[in-house]
Design a protein around this motif. Structure first.
Motif, PDB file in Angstrom:
ATOM      1  N   UNK A 244      73.478 -48.467  82.008  1.00  0.00           N
ATOM      2  CA  UNK A 244      72.428 -47.815  81.231  1.00  0.00           C
ATOM      3  C   UNK A 244      72.489 -46.301  81.243  1.00  0.00           C
ATOM      4  N   UNK A 245      73.597 -45.728  81.766  1.00  0.00           N
ATOM      5  CA  UNK A 245      73.750 -44.283  81.819  1.00  0.00           C
ATOM      6  C   UNK A 245      74.530 -43.790  80.600  1.00  0.00           C
ATOM      7  N   UNK A 246      74.227 -42.582  80.151  1.00  0.00           N
ATOM      8  CA  UNK A 246      74.905 -42.040  78.981  1.00  0.00           C
ATOM      9  C   UNK A 246      76.390 -41.844  79.256  1.00  0.00           C
ATOM     10  N   UNK A 247      77.222 -42.233  78.290  1.00  0.00           N
ATOM     11  CA  UNK A 247      78.659 -42.017  78.373  1.00  0.00           C
ATOM     12  C   UNK A 247      78.938 -40.550  78.059  1.00  0.00           C
ATOM     13  N   UNK A 248      79.657 -39.878  78.939  1.00  0.00           N
ATOM     14  CA  UNK A 248      79.945 -38.452  78.781  1.00  0.00           C
ATOM     15  C   UNK A 248      81.302 -38.236  78.118  1.00  0.00           C
ATOM     16  N   UNK A 249      81.375 -37.234  77.247  1.00  0.00           N
ATOM     17  CA  UNK A 249      82.651 -36.748  76.745  1.00  0.00           C
ATOM     18  C   UNK A 249      83.235 -37.475  75.552  1.00  0.00           C
ATOM     19  N   UNK A 250      82.589 -38.538  75.078  1.00  0.00           N
ATOM     20  CA  UNK A 250      83.168 -39.242  73.926  1.00  0.00           C
ATOM     21  C   UNK A 250      82.955 -38.436  72.649  1.00  0.00           C
ATOM     22  N   UNK A 251      83.852 -38.620  71.688  1.00  0.00           N
ATOM     23  CA  UNK A 251      83.766 -37.885  70.419  1.00  0.00           C
ATOM     24  C   UNK A 251      82.572 -38.395  69.623  1.00  0.00           C
ATOM     25  N   UNK A 252      81.568 -37.551  69.421  1.00  0.00           N
ATOM     26  CA  UNK A 252      80.319 -37.987  68.805  1.00  0.00           C
ATOM     27  C   UNK A 252      79.762 -36.994  67.788  1.00  0.00           C
ATOM     28  N   UNK A 253      80.498 -35.909  67.542  1.00  0.00           N
ATOM     29  CA  UNK A 253      80.024 -34.891  66.610  1.00  0.00           C
ATOM     30  C   UNK A 253      80.954 -34.801  65.395  1.00  0.00           C
ATOM     31  N   UNK A 254      80.504 -34.176  64.320  1.00  0.00           N
ATOM     32  CA  UNK A 254      81.274 -34.175  63.067  1.00  0.00           C
ATOM     33  C   UNK A 254      82.577 -33.384  63.126  1.00  0.00           C
ATOM     34  N   UNK A 255      83.466 -33.761  62.204  1.00  0.00           N
ATOM     35  CA  UNK A 255      84.665 -32.987  61.899  1.00  0.00           C
ATOM     36  C   UNK A 255      84.434 -32.324  60.546  1.00  0.00           C
ATOM     37  N   UNK A 256      84.526 -31.009  60.504  1.00  0.00           N
ATOM     38  CA  UNK A 256      84.340 -30.256  59.265  1.00  0.00           C
ATOM     39  C   UNK A 256      85.684 -29.632  58.905  1.00  0.00           C
ATOM     40  N   UNK A 257      86.245 -30.048  57.789  1.00  0.00           N
ATOM     41  CA  UNK A 257      87.563 -29.560  57.401  1.00  0.00           C
ATOM     42  C   UNK A 257      87.478 -28.167  56.776  1.00  0.00           C
ATOM     43  N   UNK A 258      88.636 -27.640  56.361  1.00  0.00           N
ATOM     44  CA  UNK A 258      88.724 -26.265  55.863  1.00  0.00           C
ATOM     45  C   UNK A 258      87.874 -26.040  54.612  1.00  0.00           C
ATOM     46  N   UNK A 259      87.441 -24.779  54.446  1.00  0.00           N
ATOM     47  CA  UNK A 259      86.803 -24.306  53.209  1.00  0.00           C
ATOM     48  C   UNK A 259      85.536 -25.074  52.857  1.00  0.00           C
ATOM     49  N   UNK A 260      84.743 -25.415  53.851  1.00  0.00           N
ATOM     50  CA  UNK A 260      83.479 -26.117  53.637  1.00  0.00           C
ATOM     51  C   UNK A 260      82.324 -25.123  53.757  1.00  0.00           C
ATOM     52  N   UNK A 261      81.300 -25.299  52.914  1.00  0.00           N
ATOM     53  CA  UNK A 261      80.068 -24.521  52.994  1.00  0.00           C
ATOM     54  C   UNK A 261      78.920 -25.485  53.283  1.00  0.00           C
ATOM     55  N   UNK A 262      78.106 -25.150  54.300  1.00  0.00           N
ATOM     56  CA  UNK A 262      76.965 -25.991  54.670  1.00  0.00           C
ATOM     57  C   UNK A 262      75.711 -25.124  54.600  1.00  0.00           C
ATOM     58  N   UNK A 263      74.825 -25.456  53.683  1.00  0.00           N
ATOM     59  CA  UNK A 263      73.657 -24.610  53.447  1.00  0.00           C
ATOM     60  C   UNK A 263      72.517 -24.912  54.417  1.00  0.00           C
ATOM     61  N   UNK A 264      71.506 -24.047  54.372  1.00  0.00           N
ATOM     62  CA  UNK A 264      70.446 -24.001  55.386  1.00  0.00           C
ATOM     63  C   UNK A 264      69.746 -25.338  55.565  1.00  0.00           C
ATOM     64  N   UNK A 265      69.527 -25.688  56.825  1.00  0.00           N
ATOM     65  CA  UNK A 265      68.730 -26.856  57.160  1.00  0.00           C
ATOM     66  C   UNK A 265      69.461 -28.178  57.094  1.00  0.00           C
ATOM     67  N   UNK A 266      70.740 -28.171  56.738  1.00  0.00           N
ATOM     68  CA  UNK A 266      71.489 -29.432  56.665  1.00  0.00           C
ATOM     69  C   UNK A 266      71.685 -30.006  58.064  1.00  0.00           C
ATOM     70  N   UNK A 267      71.552 -31.325  58.182  1.00  0.00           N
ATOM     71  CA  UNK A 267      71.741 -32.031  59.441  1.00  0.00           C
ATOM     72  C   UNK A 267      72.859 -33.047  59.259  1.00  0.00           C
ATOM     73  N   UNK A 268      73.952 -32.863  59.985  1.00  0.00           N
ATOM     74  CA  UNK A 268      75.133 -33.714  59.855  1.00  0.00           C
ATOM     75  C   UNK A 268      75.378 -34.350  61.212  1.00  0.00           C
ATOM     76  N   UNK A 269      75.319 -35.673  61.253  1.00  0.00           N
ATOM     77  CA  UNK A 269      75.294 -36.370  62.537  1.00  0.00           C
ATOM     78  C   UNK A 269      76.408 -37.402  62.656  1.00  0.00           C
ATOM     79  N   UNK A 270      76.950 -37.531  63.854  1.00  0.00           N
ATOM     80  CA  UNK A 270      77.928 -38.568  64.150  1.00  0.00           C
ATOM     81  C   UNK A 270      79.355 -38.104  63.945  1.00  0.00           C
ATOM     82  N   UNK A 271      80.296 -38.944  64.354  1.00  0.00           N
ATOM     83  CA  UNK A 271      81.718 -38.624  64.213  1.00  0.00           C
ATOM     84  C   UNK A 271      82.158 -38.953  62.789  1.00  0.00           C
TER      85      UNK A 271
END
Length: 312
Positions: A244-271
């Motif tokens: 029941x303990x959190x797994x540490x270090x696994x890939x869990x955040x987004x990959x953002x490739x080249x030349x991307x624009x992300x405007x204010x307040x956007x929420x991007x979650x997960x791998x």
């Protein structure tokens, strides 16, 4: 009558009782966390903040160094400052290694490892300077309000945050993640931009305005990416192990490739992957990958026009 007893001009705050209670709680906490009676000291946030200010001055002595520096004195200033800063940084790294090992005082292995990390860190400072130059240029070219690259360097919180991050990321890679995390939190406190030192960020990265930006530990960001305030690159869920303990270090955040624009307040979650050349609109909530060249916006709000108050 006051609840606090007044005796001979002094107030009885019950200090002895409070000291004893706090000691008992402190000892109990230490036993629970580490089973140590006297744990080694942690790296000092105050000292690391001084080191960071000095490193910024070393990287940009004409703009962030001493105000009266001339061309003849710059190299001496950089060399002398670096010698002092690296000695102090080594001490902070050694503290982290001693904390991890549980040994306090003279520890030959931790000492040699700390020297090695500090030396490798120093060797990569020219790379940091070159990368930050691309970040400054990206901000200058990407913001019509910017009048010069120098203005970007001394005024933009996004540049302060990325300088801290590029330094912290090296230490994170070299084996001093706690020192790196303290550096990240110094930047977070100063700018409102929270970048975990584990995040991988390519060249020409521009954070416009910046307040409220959050970039997670395993995020990967490509080249020429621009993000605005309150953008989150976070985890969608936290996996747990059989206990029941959190797994540490696994890939869990987004990959953002080249030349991307992300405007204010956007929420991007997960791998997930944001394909190169994409634009993510303001306040978008995104939990799935998007193809290169995508333009993701909020659904248009349904609106109705009531003539003469009809329907109200």
């Amino acid at each position: 009558m006051n609840d606090i007893t007044h005796l001979n001009g002094k107030y009885d705050w019950g200090i002895d009782t409070l000291v004893a209670q706090l000691r008992d709680l402190r000892v109990q906490s230490l036993e629970t966390r580490s089973r140590r009676d006297k744990p080694p000291k942690l790296p000092s946030r105050k000292e690391l903040q001084i080191i960071l200010e000095g490193l910024s001055a070393v990287l940009f002595p004409n703009r962030l160094g001493l105000p009266d520096l001339n061309d003849e004195g710059i190299d001496y200033f950089v060399g002398h400052t670096l010698e002092t800063l690296l000695r102090e940084l080594y001490k902070q790294i050694r503290r982290e290694l001693q904390f991890i090992s549980g040994h306090e005082g003279v520890d030959k292995v931790a000492n040699e490892q700390a020297i090695s990390i500090a030396r490798q860190f120093a060797a990569r400072l020219p790379t940091v300077r070159a990368l930050v130059d691309t970040d400054i240029q990206a901000a200058f070219e990407g913001d019509p309000a910017a009048r010069s690259p120098d203005e970007v360097l001394v005024c933009y919180p996004g540049i302060t945050a990325i300088i801290h991050h590029r330094l912290a990321h090296i230490l994170y890679q070299l084996g001093a993640p706690l020192v790196a995390r303290v550096i990240a939190e110094v930047a977070h406190s100063a700018t409102g931009i929270d970048i975990h030192p584990g995040a991988q960020i390519g060249e020409s990265f521009f954070i416009d305005h910046g307040t409220g930006v959050v970039i997670g530990e395993t995020a990967v960001i490509g080249r020429h990416v621009r993000v605005y305030q309150a953008v989150t690159l976070g985890a969608k869920r936290f996996e747990k192990d059989d206990n029941g303990l959190l797994v540490k270090g696994n890939a869990r955040h987004p990959i953002v490739e080249d030349d991307v624009v992300i405007y204010a307040g956007a929420t991007i979650l997960g791998r997930i992957t944001i394909g190169h050349g994409s634009t993510i609109g303001g306040n978008v909530w995104l939990t799935h990958s998007v193809a290169p060249g995508s333009n993701i916006t909020q659904a248009y709000a349904r609106s109705e026009l009531f003539h003469g108050g009809a329907g109200i």
